[in-house]
Write a protein that holds these residues in place. Structure first.
Motif, PDB file in Angstrom:
ATOM      1  N   ILE A   1     -31.043 -10.396 -38.844  1.00  0.00           N
ATOM      2  CA  ILE A   1     -29.937 -10.350 -37.886  1.00  0.00           C
ATOM      3  C   ILE A   1     -29.123 -11.621 -37.991  1.00  0.00           C
ATOM      4  CG2 ILE A   1     -29.373 -10.403 -35.406  1.00  0.00           C
ATOM      5  CD1 ILE A   1     -32.057  -8.816 -34.994  1.00  0.00           C
TER       6      ILE A   1
ATOM      7  N   ASN B   1     -33.771  -3.065 -40.683  1.00  0.00           N
ATOM      8  CA  ASN B   1     -32.828  -2.709 -39.623  1.00  0.00           C
ATOM      9  C   ASN B   1     -31.845  -3.866 -39.413  1.00  0.00           C
ATOM     10  OD1 ASN B   1     -31.950  -0.781 -37.624  1.00  0.00           O
ATOM     11  ND2 ASN B   1     -32.813  -2.114 -36.046  1.00  0.00           N
TER      12      ASN B   1
ATOM     13  N   HIS C   1     -28.630  -6.234 -38.730  1.00  0.00           N
ATOM     14  CA  HIS C   1     -27.503  -6.245 -37.791  1.00  0.00           C
ATOM     15  C   HIS C   1     -26.708  -7.529 -37.917  1.00  0.00           C
ATOM     16  CE1 HIS C   1     -28.104  -2.800 -34.974  1.00  0.00           C
ATOM     17  NE2 HIS C   1     -29.342  -2.876 -35.415  1.00  0.00           N
TER      18      HIS C   1
ATOM     19  N   ILE D   1     -26.135  -1.940 -43.151  1.00  0.00           N
ATOM     20  CA  ILE D   1     -25.976  -3.140 -42.331  1.00  0.00           C
ATOM     21  C   ILE D   1     -25.018  -2.835 -41.184  1.00  0.00           C
ATOM     22  CG2 ILE D   1     -25.204  -5.540 -42.271  1.00  0.00           C
ATOM     23  CD1 ILE D   1     -25.864  -5.702 -45.259  1.00  0.00           C
ATOM     24  N   ALA D   2     -25.512  -2.901 -39.969  1.00  0.00           N
ATOM     25  CA  ALA D   2     -24.658  -2.700 -38.800  1.00  0.00           C
ATOM     26  C   ALA D   2     -23.878  -3.970 -38.512  1.00  0.00           C
ATOM     27  CB  ALA D   2     -25.494  -2.323 -37.584  1.00  0.00           C
TER      28      ALA D   2
ATOM     29  N   SER E   1     -29.613   0.570 -37.227  1.00  0.00           N
ATOM     30  CA  SER E   1     -28.401  -0.014 -37.799  1.00  0.00           C
ATOM     31  C   SER E   1     -27.497   1.024 -38.465  1.00  0.00           C
ATOM     32  CB  SER E   1     -28.770  -1.104 -38.809  1.00  0.00           C
ATOM     33  OG  SER E   1     -29.520  -0.571 -39.886  1.00  0.00           O
ATOM     34  N   ARG E   2     -28.062   2.075 -39.012  1.00  0.00           N
ATOM     35  CA  ARG E   2     -27.237   3.089 -39.674  1.00  0.00           C
ATOM     36  C   ARG E   2     -26.543   4.017 -38.678  1.00  0.00           C
ATOM     37  NH1 ARG E   2     -27.599   3.508 -45.145  1.00  0.00           N
ATOM     38  NH2 ARG E   2     -29.236   2.259 -46.153  1.00  0.00           N
TER      39      ARG E   2
ATOM     40  N   THR F   1     -22.878   1.191 -35.622  1.00  0.00           N
ATOM     41  CA  THR F   1     -22.134   0.168 -36.340  1.00  0.00           C
ATOM     42  C   THR F   1     -20.639   0.419 -36.213  1.00  0.00           C
ATOM     43  OG1 THR F   1     -21.902  -0.982 -38.475  1.00  0.00           O
ATOM     44  CG2 THR F   1     -22.185   1.422 -38.547  1.00  0.00           C
TER      45      THR F   1
END
Length: 279
Positions: free
Chosen positions: A95, A143, A145, A189-190, A236-237, A240
Motif C-alpha cells: 500500500i 491486494n 492499493h 493495483i487500486a 483492489s480489482r 479503484t
C-alpha cells in the motif's frame, strides 16, 4: 467492504508524523501492519507536535511494525531510498498512502512563487513519484492499493476561484491518482482518493483554516482513518478509480452514527464546519 485485515501488510506513507496520516497508520497498526513513514520532521518542530520517530514509537505501541525514514517526498533520491528501505525491512510494499500535503489558501496575487512551487512539488509531483516508484513492488502484492488524500474534481468557480494555486495542486493530486488507476488496472493495483465532508481537527485547521472555532466544529482524524481502513482492505480489482468521501465509505459499511467522531463531544452534525471542495 471486506472481511480482510491489514495484518502483515506493508504501507509506505508520505508524511504521517501527526494528524490524519498518523491516525491512518495507527488504525493499520492495530491489525499488526508494517508501516514505513517518509517524513521530514526528524527533530521536534517548535509549533507542530510529533516527529517521524515519535510516530514510529506510537505505531509500535499500537501493535504494528514501524520504519522511520527521514526524507522529503520532493527529493527523488529520498523516494528511491524509502522504497528500498521499506522493501529491505519488510520484504515488499502492499500500500502507498499519499498523505503529505502542503497548503496555502492565499489568493493568486498574494501567493508567493515559492509556496506555489512547494504545493505543486509536494502534492502533485510527490504523489506521482512516490506512487510510481512503488509500482514494481505493488505488482507483487496480493491486494495492492494507492490511496491519496485529495478531493473529488469539482471545477466550479466557487473552488477554482477561492485559492487557485492550492486548488490546482489538490486537483492535480487527484488527477494523478485517477490516471494511475486507469494505467495500472490490468495489474490489479487500486488507486483511489479520499476526502471528508467536514473539516478534521488537525494542525492545518488550527493554524490555517480558522483556529479554535473551526477546530471545535470539526471531526477527529479517526473518522478519516476508519474510512481509509475500509478502502485499503477492499479488493483492489473491484474498488479503484474512485474519488471517495469519508462519510459515504463509512455509511456503506453500516456506520450511520458519526457522533463519536466529533472533536467536541456532543456537537450536532449540523454545527460541523464543511470541508472545502465539496458543494
Amino acid at each position: 467492504m471486506t472481511d480482510q485485515t491489514l495484518a502483515g501488510k506493508t504501507i509506505l506513507m508520505s508524511g504521517g508524523s501527526r494528524g490524519i496520516g498518523l491516525a491512518i497508520a495507527l488504525r493499520a497498526a492495530a491489525d499488526g501492519a508494517n508501516i514505513a513513514i517518509l517524513a521530514k520532521t526528524d527533530t521536534p518542530h517548535p509549533h507542530l507536535e510529533g516527529t517521524v520517530h515519535s510516530a514510529a514509537d506510537r505505531i509500535r505501541e499500537a501493535g504494528g511494525q514501524a520504519l522511520a525514514i527521514v526524507g522529503d517526498v520532493r527529493n527523488d533520491d529520498d523516494i528511491t531510498e524509502a522504497v528500498l528501505k521499506t522493501t529491505g525491512e519488510f520484504g515488499g510494499i502492499d500500500i502507498v498512502v499519499n498523505n503529505a500535503s502542503a497548503i496555502d489558501l492565499s489568493g493568486s496575487l498574494d501567493l508567493s512563487p515559492k509556496k506555489y512551487d512547494l504545493m505543486q512539488d509536494v502534492n502533485v509531483r510527490g504523489t506521482f513519484m512516490l506512487s510510481r516508484a512503488a509500482v514494481p513492488l505493488l505488482r507483487e502484492s496480493g491486494n495492492p492499493h494507492i490511496l491519496s488524500l485529495s478531493p473529488p474534481l469539482n471545477p466550479s468557480p466557487r473552488w477554482l476561484g477561492a485559492h487557485t494555486g492550492y486548488t490546482l495542486s489538490k486537483f492535480g493530486m487527484t488527477m494523478v491518482t485517477l490516471g494511475l488507476a486507469a494505467e495500472f488496472a490490468p495489474d490489479g493495483i487500486a488507486a483511489n482518493t479520499l476526502w471528508p465532508r467536514t473539516t478534521i481537527a488537525t494542525a492545518a485547521v488550527q493554524n490555517l483554516l480558522g483556529g479554535d472555532r473551526v477546530m471545535a466544529a470539526s471531526r477527529t482524524p479517526e473518522i478519516y482513518a476508519d474510512a481509509a481502513y475500509l478502502v485499503l482492505t477492499s479488493p483492489s480489482r473491484e474498488n479503484t478509480g474512485q474519488s471517495l468521501i469519508v462519510e459515504d465509505v463509512l455509511e456503506e459499511s453500516g456506520v450511520t452514527d458519526f457522533s463519536g467522531y466529533a472533536a467536541v463531544p456532543g456537537t450536532p452534525d449540523d454545527r460541523l464546519f464543511p470541508d472545502i471542495f465539496l458543494d
